[in-house]
Design a protein around this motif. Structure first.
Motif, PDB file in Angstrom:
ATOM      1  N   THR A 459       0.839  -1.202   0.000  1.00  0.00           N
ATOM      2  CA  THR A 459       0.000   0.000   0.000  1.00  0.00           C
ATOM      3  C   THR A 459       0.875   1.254   0.000  1.00  0.00           C
ATOM      4  O   THR A 459       0.423   2.338  -0.363  1.00  0.00           O
ATOM      5  N   HIS A 460       2.136   1.109   0.394  1.00  0.00           N
ATOM      6  CA  HIS A 460       3.096   2.221   0.353  1.00  0.00           C
ATOM      7  C   HIS A 460       3.901   2.200  -0.948  1.00  0.00           C
ATOM      8  O   HIS A 460       4.759   3.059  -1.159  1.00  0.00           O
ATOM      9  N   GLY A 461       3.661   1.214  -1.795  1.00  0.00           N
ATOM     10  CA  GLY A 461       4.411   1.048  -3.033  1.00  0.00           C
ATOM     11  C   GLY A 461       5.075  -0.321  -3.061  1.00  0.00           C
ATOM     12  O   GLY A 461       5.579  -0.790  -2.041  1.00  0.00           O
ATOM     13  N   HIS A 462       5.091  -0.958  -4.215  1.00  0.00           N
ATOM     14  CA  HIS A 462       5.670  -2.293  -4.323  1.00  0.00           C
ATOM     15  C   HIS A 462       7.193  -2.235  -4.259  1.00  0.00           C
ATOM     16  O   HIS A 462       7.823  -1.242  -4.630  1.00  0.00           O
ATOM     17  N   GLY A 463       7.764  -3.329  -3.782  1.00  0.00           N
ATOM     18  CA  GLY A 463       9.209  -3.436  -3.639  1.00  0.00           C
ATOM     19  C   GLY A 463       9.595  -3.330  -2.183  1.00  0.00           C
ATOM     20  O   GLY A 463       9.261  -2.358  -1.508  1.00  0.00           O
ATOM     21  N   ALA A 464      10.291  -4.364  -1.677  1.00  0.00           N
ATOM     22  CA  ALA A 464      10.666  -4.382  -0.266  1.00  0.00           C
ATOM     23  C   ALA A 464      11.698  -3.304   0.034  1.00  0.00           C
ATOM     24  O   ALA A 464      12.622  -3.068  -0.745  1.00  0.00           O
ATOM     25  N   LYS A 465      11.526  -2.648   1.168  1.00  0.00           N
ATOM     26  CA  LYS A 465      12.447  -1.592   1.571  1.00  0.00           C
ATOM     27  C   LYS A 465      13.734  -2.177   2.150  1.00  0.00           C
ATOM     28  O   LYS A 465      14.820  -1.643   1.961  1.00  0.00           O
ATOM     29  N   PHE A 466      13.610  -3.295   2.871  1.00  0.00           N
ATOM     30  CA  PHE A 466      14.761  -3.854   3.576  1.00  0.00           C
ATOM     31  C   PHE A 466      15.364  -5.003   2.774  1.00  0.00           C
ATOM     32  O   PHE A 466      14.649  -5.833   2.201  1.00  0.00           O
ATOM     33  N   VAL A 467      16.687  -5.068   2.768  1.00  0.00           N
ATOM     34  CA  VAL A 467      17.413  -6.044   1.955  1.00  0.00           C
ATOM     35  C   VAL A 467      16.991  -7.470   2.283  1.00  0.00           C
ATOM     36  O   VAL A 467      16.801  -8.298   1.386  1.00  0.00           O
ATOM     37  N   ASN A 468      16.832  -7.759   3.576  1.00  0.00           N
ATOM     38  CA  ASN A 468      16.532  -9.133   3.971  1.00  0.00           C
ATOM     39  C   ASN A 468      15.129  -9.590   3.550  1.00  0.00           C
ATOM     40  O   ASN A 468      14.791 -10.759   3.659  1.00  0.00           O
ATOM     41  N   LYS A 469      14.299  -8.660   3.069  1.00  0.00           N
ATOM     42  CA  LYS A 469      12.959  -9.030   2.620  1.00  0.00           C
ATOM     43  C   LYS A 469      12.834  -9.059   1.093  1.00  0.00           C
ATOM     44  O   LYS A 469      11.845  -9.550   0.564  1.00  0.00           O
ATOM     45  N   LYS A 470      13.825  -8.532   0.397  1.00  0.00           N
ATOM     46  CA  LYS A 470      13.701  -8.400  -1.053  1.00  0.00           C
ATOM     47  C   LYS A 470      13.587  -9.744  -1.746  1.00  0.00           C
ATOM     48  O   LYS A 470      12.769  -9.929  -2.656  1.00  0.00           O
ATOM     49  N   THR A 471      14.411 -10.707  -1.351  1.00  0.00           N
ATOM     50  CA  THR A 471      14.404 -12.004  -2.022  1.00  0.00           C
ATOM     51  C   THR A 471      13.052 -12.684  -1.879  1.00  0.00           C
ATOM     52  O   THR A 471      12.478 -13.182  -2.852  1.00  0.00           O
ATOM     53  N   GLN A 472      12.510 -12.700  -0.638  1.00  0.00           N
ATOM     54  CA  GLN A 472      11.208 -13.337  -0.431  1.00  0.00           C
ATOM     55  C   GLN A 472      10.106 -12.581  -1.167  1.00  0.00           C
ATOM     56  O   GLN A 472       9.225 -13.204  -1.774  1.00  0.00           O
ATOM     57  N   THR A 473      10.152 -11.267  -1.132  1.00  0.00           N
ATOM     58  CA  THR A 473       9.135 -10.475  -1.817  1.00  0.00           C
ATOM     59  C   THR A 473       9.111 -10.777  -3.307  1.00  0.00           C
ATOM     60  O   THR A 473       8.049 -11.022  -3.899  1.00  0.00           O
ATOM     61  N   ASN A 474      10.282 -10.782  -3.917  1.00  0.00           N
ATOM     62  CA  ASN A 474      10.360 -11.044  -5.351  1.00  0.00           C
ATOM     63  C   ASN A 474       9.892 -12.469  -5.677  1.00  0.00           C
ATOM     64  O   ASN A 474       9.201 -12.700  -6.676  1.00  0.00           O
ATOM     65  N   ALA A 475      10.263 -13.421  -4.811  1.00  0.00           N
ATOM     66  CA  ALA A 475       9.879 -14.811  -5.044  1.00  0.00           C
ATOM     67  C   ALA A 475       8.365 -14.999  -4.941  1.00  0.00           C
ATOM     68  O   ALA A 475       7.753 -15.687  -5.775  1.00  0.00           O
ATOM     69  N   LEU A 476       7.756 -14.395  -3.938  1.00  0.00           N
ATOM     70  CA  LEU A 476       6.312 -14.541  -3.762  1.00  0.00           C
ATOM     71  C   LEU A 476       5.552 -13.925  -4.931  1.00  0.00           C
ATOM     72  O   LEU A 476       4.559 -14.484  -5.420  1.00  0.00           O
ATOM     73  N   LEU A 477       6.008 -12.767  -5.401  1.00  0.00           N
ATOM     74  CA  LEU A 477       5.364 -12.138  -6.552  1.00  0.00           C
ATOM     75  C   LEU A 477       5.501 -13.002  -7.805  1.00  0.00           C
ATOM     76  O   LEU A 477       4.590 -13.058  -8.647  1.00  0.00           O
ATOM     77  N   ALA A 478       6.627 -13.684  -7.921  1.00  0.00           N
ATOM     78  CA  ALA A 478       6.845 -14.544  -9.085  1.00  0.00           C
ATOM     79  C   ALA A 478       6.020 -15.826  -8.999  1.00  0.00           C
ATOM     80  O   ALA A 478       5.522 -16.327 -10.014  1.00  0.00           O
ATOM     81  N   HIS A 479       5.862 -16.362  -7.802  1.00  0.00           N
ATOM     82  CA  HIS A 479       5.181 -17.643  -7.626  1.00  0.00           C
ATOM     83  C   HIS A 479       3.665 -17.529  -7.681  1.00  0.00           C
ATOM     84  O   HIS A 479       2.992 -18.509  -8.005  1.00  0.00           O
ATOM     85  N   HIS A 480       3.113 -16.354  -7.357  1.00  0.00           N
ATOM     86  CA  HIS A 480       1.652 -16.213  -7.280  1.00  0.00           C
ATOM     87  C   HIS A 480       1.112 -15.517  -8.519  1.00  0.00           C
ATOM     88  O   HIS A 480       1.740 -14.611  -9.072  1.00  0.00           O
ATOM     89  N   ASN A 481      -0.073 -15.904  -8.952  1.00  0.00           N
ATOM     90  CA  ASN A 481      -0.644 -15.318 -10.167  1.00  0.00           C
ATOM     91  C   ASN A 481      -1.283 -13.949  -9.951  1.00  0.00           C
ATOM     92  O   ASN A 481      -1.748 -13.313 -10.903  1.00  0.00           O
ATOM     93  N   GLY A 482      -1.341 -13.496  -8.705  1.00  0.00           N
ATOM     94  CA  GLY A 482      -1.850 -12.149  -8.430  1.00  0.00           C
ATOM     95  C   GLY A 482      -3.348 -12.022  -8.446  1.00  0.00           C
ATOM     96  O   GLY A 482      -3.886 -10.906  -8.322  1.00  0.00           O
ATOM     97  N   SER A 483      -4.055 -13.122  -8.588  1.00  0.00           N
ATOM     98  CA  SER A 483      -5.521 -13.089  -8.560  1.00  0.00           C
ATOM     99  C   SER A 483      -5.988 -13.138  -7.111  1.00  0.00           C
ATOM    100  O   SER A 483      -5.767 -14.128  -6.410  1.00  0.00           O
ATOM    101  N   ILE A 484      -6.624 -12.053  -6.664  1.00  0.00           N
ATOM    102  CA  ILE A 484      -7.018 -11.930  -5.262  1.00  0.00           C
ATOM    103  C   ILE A 484      -8.521 -12.156  -5.143  1.00  0.00           C
ATOM    104  O   ILE A 484      -9.313 -11.374  -5.685  1.00  0.00           O
ATOM    105  N   PRO A 485      -8.952 -13.220  -4.481  1.00  0.00           N
ATOM    106  CA  PRO A 485     -10.395 -13.473  -4.334  1.00  0.00           C
ATOM    107  C   PRO A 485     -11.109 -12.279  -3.715  1.00  0.00           C
ATOM    108  O   PRO A 485     -10.613 -11.665  -2.760  1.00  0.00           O
ATOM    109  N   TYR A 486     -12.260 -11.967  -4.249  1.00  0.00           N
ATOM    110  CA  TYR A 486     -12.985 -10.768  -3.825  1.00  0.00           C
ATOM    111  C   TYR A 486     -13.349 -10.813  -2.347  1.00  0.00           C
ATOM    112  O   TYR A 486     -13.315  -9.786  -1.652  1.00  0.00           O
ATOM    113  N   ASP A 487     -13.672 -11.993  -1.848  1.00  0.00           N
ATOM    114  CA  ASP A 487     -14.146 -12.103  -0.467  1.00  0.00           C
ATOM    115  C   ASP A 487     -13.039 -12.241   0.562  1.00  0.00           C
ATOM    116  O   ASP A 487     -13.333 -12.421   1.751  1.00  0.00           O
ATOM    117  N   ILE A 488     -11.775 -12.140   0.143  1.00  0.00           N
ATOM    118  CA  ILE A 488     -10.688 -12.249   1.119  1.00  0.00           C
ATOM    119  C   ILE A 488     -10.814 -11.161   2.180  1.00  0.00           C
ATOM    120  O   ILE A 488     -10.445 -11.336   3.338  1.00  0.00           O
TER     121      ILE A 488
END
Length: 517
Positions: A459-488
């Motif tokens: 919500t503050h902008g995509h891309g992890a601010k801290f180095v130790n989170k960048k790898t996981q952030t990039n991996a999760l974005l790559a692994h997920h199709n980005g389709s967010i169920p409406y009722d979540i």
């Protein structure tokens, strides 16, 4: 930090002698507090919430059934309730209201649409005088029972409609004034020294002098904040219409579900290009007494919550001294939770707005309970929360209160399926390499919870601010199709239900997280 069971029954309060026209005992009486002079300060008091020392003290919030098929109507109760109202509209406000009421009447007669008719009736109840309230409510209830079924004019649309009211003790409004008294005394340095001449001058000019954060914590005044999630529980369907009065909230249950949103634009702003739901939500059939049971359960839980949130003893330091800022933070946080859940229910046409509000609610839940987003968005934890709620809510109430919570669980399960690489690879886990080249393996449950947190951080902008989170952030974005169920987003409602049904107890750790900060 306070631990479960550490909350005392009383608070020590230093209350300036000039409060309440130099009559603190008069204030305590209005707020249903028991106050006695204490020796620790010349302006010191020991204060108890009356329900802590008087078992016969009635609940701060009550629900009453007024009219329903098969029962003797109780309109006289509405007359008695209206007689307790001490707040009256100014002549200018009433004049504006009456003009708006006439516009609504003319539109309802001209267009004949259900929403226009109900909107007119709603405002009619809100504007009714104390003397005419019961008659106005009776007249509207009778007309509601006569509305024809659109698809079958020979039948009525709402044969099982019913009328109920949630009343509130006037003491509730006075209780939170204690926060404002103490904040004025602390942050107004002239008043702190005993010089209150400027306060008298402000009163002469028609100003409020105890006004700290009033606009952020005014939900008790009309009670809209605390009934909103109940009225919107079956979004996008509507099961009741409410009218707000100074003495409480009047509920007209329709006895069945009605579509709450039109599929085509109802207003020009609805033509803006925003994305809403493309899924059909099944509408359950309500059994006899479902509305009555849901209102009664909700009222009981809200009463317990407000008994805690209005009790100074909950917001004391290690020495038993009342801390107004702690109290303020808790009151604001709880109201924020209810307001934003209601806003999610209302924003059915805008998936993006709902999602941002959802992230905010999860942060608020964290603030109140200490459970962070990766906890609340774990499917295992969400299922346990649902089981606790299901066990706490009677079956009749569950017809209204539980469907949205079940939809939230289904949506969280669906979100897991968005990890398409894990699904196609047949591994069952999300696997990626960390910064050091080592394999990291996350279960779908853990990866999904981390993915929701990633979206919240974005919500503050995509891309992890801290180095130790960048790898996981990039991996999760790559692994997920980005389709967010409406009722979540309805997970917010599930955890509000859990907060109400299980956690609200002075003996539990609920609210002590925020009260200890």
């Amino acid at each position: 930090m306070k631990q479960p069971g550490d909350v005392p029954n009383f608070a020590n309060v230093i209350l300036p002698s000039w409060v309440w026209n130099s009559n603190p005992r008069g204030y305590f009486s209005e707020a249903a507090f028991v106050g006695s002079k204490a020796s620790f300060d010349e302006n010191g008091w020991t204060v108890f919430a009356k329900e802590r020392v008087d078992p016969s003290f009635p609940p701060l919030v009550n629900a009453f059934d007024i009219a329903e098929s098969g029962m003797v109507s109780r309109y006289e109760f509405l007359s008695a309730l209206a007689g307790t109202e001490t707040i009256e509209m100014s002549s200018a406000t009433r004049e504006v209201g009456e003009r708006e009421l006439e516009k609504k009447r003319l539109r309802a007669e001209r267009v004949g649409d259900l929403v226009d008719t109900l909107s007119y009736w709603q405002l009619s109840v809100m504007l009714a005088s104390r003397e005419t309230l019961a008659d106005v409510c009776r007249d509207i209830y009778g007309k509601l029972l006569e509305i024809p079924l659109e698809a079958s004019p020979g039948e009525v649309a709402f044969p099982n409609a019913s009328l109920h009211v949630i009343s509130k003790n006037p003491a509730l409004g006075y209780r939170l004034e204690l926060i404002a008294f103490l904040l004025r005394a602390r942050y107004d340095y002239d008043a702190r020294k005993g010089d209150v001449s400027h306060l008298h001058e402000a009163i002469k000019n028609g100003e409020l002098i105890f006004d700290s954060s009033r606009g952020l914590s005014d939900g008790i005044a009309l009670f809209d904040v605390y009934v909103g999630p109940l009225v919107g529980a079956l979004t996008p369907a509507v099961w009741s219409i409410v009218a707000l009065r100074p003495s409480g909230v009047i509920f007209y249950s329709l006895g069945r579900l009605v579509r709450g949103f039109r599929s085509d634009p109802a207003e020009l702003m609805h033509m803006l290009p925003v994305r809403g739901s493309v899924e059909t939500v099944p509408f359950p059939v309500l059994g006899d007494g479902a509305a009555r049971a849901a209102i009664q359960w909700w009222t009981e839980r809200i009463g317990k919550l407000l008994s805690i949130i209005s009790d100074p003893a909950v917001f004391t330091d290690r020495n038993g001294m009342y801390v107004a800022t702690k109290h303020l933070h808790a009151a604001l946080t709880v109201e924020q939770l209810f307001r934003r859940v209601t806003s999610i229910q209302v924003a059915h046409r805008d998936a993006n707005a709902r999602r941002v509000l959802f992230f905010s609610v999860l942060d608020t839940i964290d603030r109140l309970t200490g459970h962070d987003i990766e906890y609340t968005c774990s499917l295992a934890n969400a299922r346990r929360a649902y089981e606790r709620v299901e066990g706490a809510i009677p079956s009749a109430s569950a017809e209204i209160l539980l469907p949205a919570a079940r939809r939230a669980i289904d949506a969280l399960e669906e979100l897991q399926q968005g990890f398409f690489i894990a699904r196609q690879a047949g591994s069952g886990d999300v696997v990626f390499k960390d910064d050091k080249g080592k394999n990291v393996r996350k279960s779908l449950d853990a990866a999904t919870a981390s993915y929701v947190k990633l979206l919240r951080d974005a919500t503050h902008g995509h891309g992890a601010k801290f180095v130790n989170k960048k790898t996981q952030t990039n991996a999760l974005l790559a692994h997920h199709n980005g389709s967010i169920p409406y009722d979540i987003v309805l997970l917010s409602y599930l955890y509000l239900l859990e907060f109400l049904s299980i956690s609200i107890s002075r003996e539990s750790d609920s609210l002590t997280v925020v009260a200890s900060k």
